[in-house]
Design a protein around this motif. Structure first.
Motif, PDB file in Angstrom:
ATOM      1  N   VAL A 122       0.415  -1.150  -0.129  1.00 30.00           N
ATOM      2  CA  VAL A 122       0.044   0.240  -0.316  1.00 30.00           C
ATOM      3  C   VAL A 122       1.027   1.225   0.502  1.00 30.00           C
ATOM      4  CG1 VAL A 122      -1.851  -0.852   0.961  1.00 30.00           C
ATOM      5  CG2 VAL A 122       0.068   0.095   2.870  1.00 30.00           C
ATOM      6  N   ALA A 123      -0.005   2.276  -0.314  1.00 31.52           N
ATOM      7  CA  ALA A 123       0.505   3.177  -0.251  1.00 31.52           C
ATOM      8  C   ALA A 123       0.713   4.812   0.610  1.00 31.52           C
ATOM      9  CB  ALA A 123       0.988   4.619  -2.092  1.00 31.52           C
ATOM     10  N   ALA A 162       4.212  10.230  -1.345  1.00 32.77           N
ATOM     11  CA  ALA A 162       3.426   8.918  -1.073  1.00 32.77           C
ATOM     12  C   ALA A 162       4.706   8.128  -0.793  1.00 32.77           C
ATOM     13  CB  ALA A 162       3.126   7.990  -2.354  1.00 32.77           C
ATOM     14  N   ALA A 163       4.861   7.312   0.368  1.00 36.91           N
ATOM     15  CA  ALA A 163       5.722   6.915   1.081  1.00 36.91           C
ATOM     16  C   ALA A 163       4.758   4.541   1.028  1.00 36.91           C
ATOM     17  CB  ALA A 163       5.852   6.519   2.724  1.00 36.91           C
ATOM     18  N   HIS A 164       5.440   4.070   0.348  1.00 41.56           N
ATOM     19  CA  HIS A 164       5.450   2.348   0.365  1.00 41.56           C
ATOM     20  C   HIS A 164       5.289   1.979   1.235  1.00 41.56           C
ATOM     21  CE1 HIS A 164       4.381   3.480  -3.975  1.00 41.56           C
ATOM     22  NE2 HIS A 164       5.192   4.445  -3.484  1.00 41.56           N
ATOM     23  N   GLY A 202      -5.701  14.782   5.890  1.00 39.68           N
ATOM     24  CA  GLY A 202      -5.247  15.477   4.155  1.00 39.68           C
ATOM     25  C   GLY A 202      -4.385  14.233   3.942  1.00 39.68           C
ATOM     26  N   HIS A 203      -4.399  12.561   4.297  1.00 39.06           N
ATOM     27  CA  HIS A 203      -3.779  11.336   3.814  1.00 39.06           C
ATOM     28  C   HIS A 203      -5.216   9.993   2.591  1.00 39.06           C
ATOM     29  CE1 HIS A 203      -1.504  13.191   6.703  1.00 39.06           C
ATOM     30  NE2 HIS A 203      -0.282  12.522   6.082  1.00 39.06           N
ATOM     31  N   GLN A 204      -4.650   9.876   2.252  1.00 45.57           N
ATOM     32  CA  GLN A 204      -5.355   7.952   1.444  1.00 45.57           C
ATOM     33  C   GLN A 204      -4.109   7.612   1.588  1.00 45.57           C
ATOM     34  OE1 GLN A 204      -5.476   9.780  -2.624  1.00 45.57           O
ATOM     35  NE2 GLN A 204      -7.247  11.015  -2.274  1.00 45.57           N
ATOM     36  N   ILE A 205      -4.696   6.316   1.509  1.00 47.71           N
ATOM     37  CA  ILE A 205      -3.932   5.020   1.433  1.00 47.71           C
ATOM     38  C   ILE A 205      -4.400   3.757   0.536  1.00 47.71           C
ATOM     39  CG2 ILE A 205      -3.819   2.559   2.719  1.00 47.71           C
ATOM     40  CD1 ILE A 205      -3.593   3.774   5.459  1.00 47.71           C
ATOM     41  N   ARG A 206      -4.042   4.010  -0.268  1.00 49.05           N
ATOM     42  CA  ARG A 206      -3.771   3.348  -1.690  1.00 49.05           C
ATOM     43  C   ARG A 206      -3.557   1.817  -2.072  1.00 49.05           C
ATOM     44  NH1 ARG A 206      -8.285   6.027  -2.291  1.00 49.05           N
ATOM     45  NH2 ARG A 206      -8.525   7.826  -2.871  1.00 49.05           N
ATOM     46  N   PRO A 207      -3.543   1.395  -3.429  1.00 51.55           N
ATOM     47  CA  PRO A 207      -3.082   0.343  -3.594  1.00 51.55           C
ATOM     48  C   PRO A 207      -1.488   0.281  -4.576  1.00 51.55           C
ATOM     49  CG  PRO A 207      -5.162  -0.342  -4.575  1.00 51.55           C
ATOM     50  CD  PRO A 207      -5.747   0.774  -3.772  1.00 51.55           C
ATOM     51  N   SER A 251       9.230   0.019  -6.386  1.00 50.77           N
ATOM     52  CA  SER A 251       9.936  -0.268  -5.875  1.00 50.77           C
ATOM     53  C   SER A 251       9.824  -0.146  -3.928  1.00 50.77           C
ATOM     54  CB  SER A 251      11.590   0.463  -6.183  1.00 50.77           C
ATOM     55  OG  SER A 251      11.171   1.222  -6.904  1.00 50.77           O
ATOM     56  N   ARG A 252      10.778   0.972  -3.257  1.00 49.62           N
ATOM     57  CA  ARG A 252      10.852   1.585  -2.055  1.00 49.62           C
ATOM     58  C   ARG A 252       9.691   1.362  -1.429  1.00 49.62           C
ATOM     59  NH1 ARG A 252       9.843   7.053  -3.974  1.00 49.62           N
ATOM     60  NH2 ARG A 252       8.463   7.089  -2.852  1.00 49.62           N
ATOM     61  N   VAL A 253       9.810  -0.322  -0.626  1.00 51.37           N
ATOM     62  CA  VAL A 253       8.963  -0.721  -0.393  1.00 51.37           C
ATOM     63  C   VAL A 253       9.453  -0.812   1.503  1.00 51.37           C
ATOM     64  CG1 VAL A 253       7.354  -2.454  -0.115  1.00 51.37           C
ATOM     65  CG2 VAL A 253       7.121  -1.871  -2.143  1.00 51.37           C
TER      66      VAL A 253
END
Length: 169
Positions: A9-10, A35-37, A152-157, A163-165
């Protein structure tokens, strides 16, 4: 690709949300985010709450993760609902065109099902693509309601090929 028993998720931090245009110009909405993954581990059964951290503002966000079987089942239900809505759309559209195109004798009205079929056509026209897109993108991770400063945040697939997980257990 994520390993078995995990999902990627991001966490999106919304930097700006602007709407331009107006009465004479087309309206355009521009959203920018960072985004952070994360790779989130799924529970063996039921639901599990995990804490994810926004890298932009260090906000702590709570997300609910469902097990793989429930996630697959809910996604399948949404895709089946999309197929049923598509079938209802096609059948009722055919009926509405058939009945609406008839020339009726003086004093005779259309059948009672005609207005119902017209409403069904419009509802299914919106519902079928909605169910399809939601079913294809459903990953079983949802953000729990956040207090005002954290909205002001969302969680998305995360799409394949990213990369960067970071791993969160």
């Amino acid at each position: 690709m994520s390993a078995a028993g995990t999902t990627e998720v991001a966490v999106r931090h919304i930097l700006s949300d602007k709407v331009t245009g107006g009465l004479l110009k087309p309206r355009t909405r521009t959203i920018t985010w960072s985004a952070a993954h994360y790779s989130v581990k799924r529970p063996p059964s039921g639901k599990h709450t995990v804490e994810l951290t926004c890298t932009e503002c260090s906000a702590s966000l709570l997300a609910e993760v469902r097990d793989q079987a429930t996630t697959r089942r809910l996604a399948t239900v949404m895709l089946v609902a999309a197929a049923v809505c598509l079938a209802a759309f096609l059948v009722t559209l055919g009926y509405a065109v058939h009945e609406g195109g008839k020339t009726l004798p003086e004093g005779q009205s259309l059948p009672v099902l005609f207005p119902i079929s017209v409403v069904t056509v419009f509802v299914a026209f919106v519902a079928a693509p909605t169910f399809y897109v939601r079913g294809r993108n459903y990953d079983g991770v949802s953000m729990l309601d956040a207090p005002k400063p954290r909205r002001g945040h969302q969680i998305r697939p995360v799409r394949a090929g990213r990369s960067r997980v970071r791993t969160r257990r």
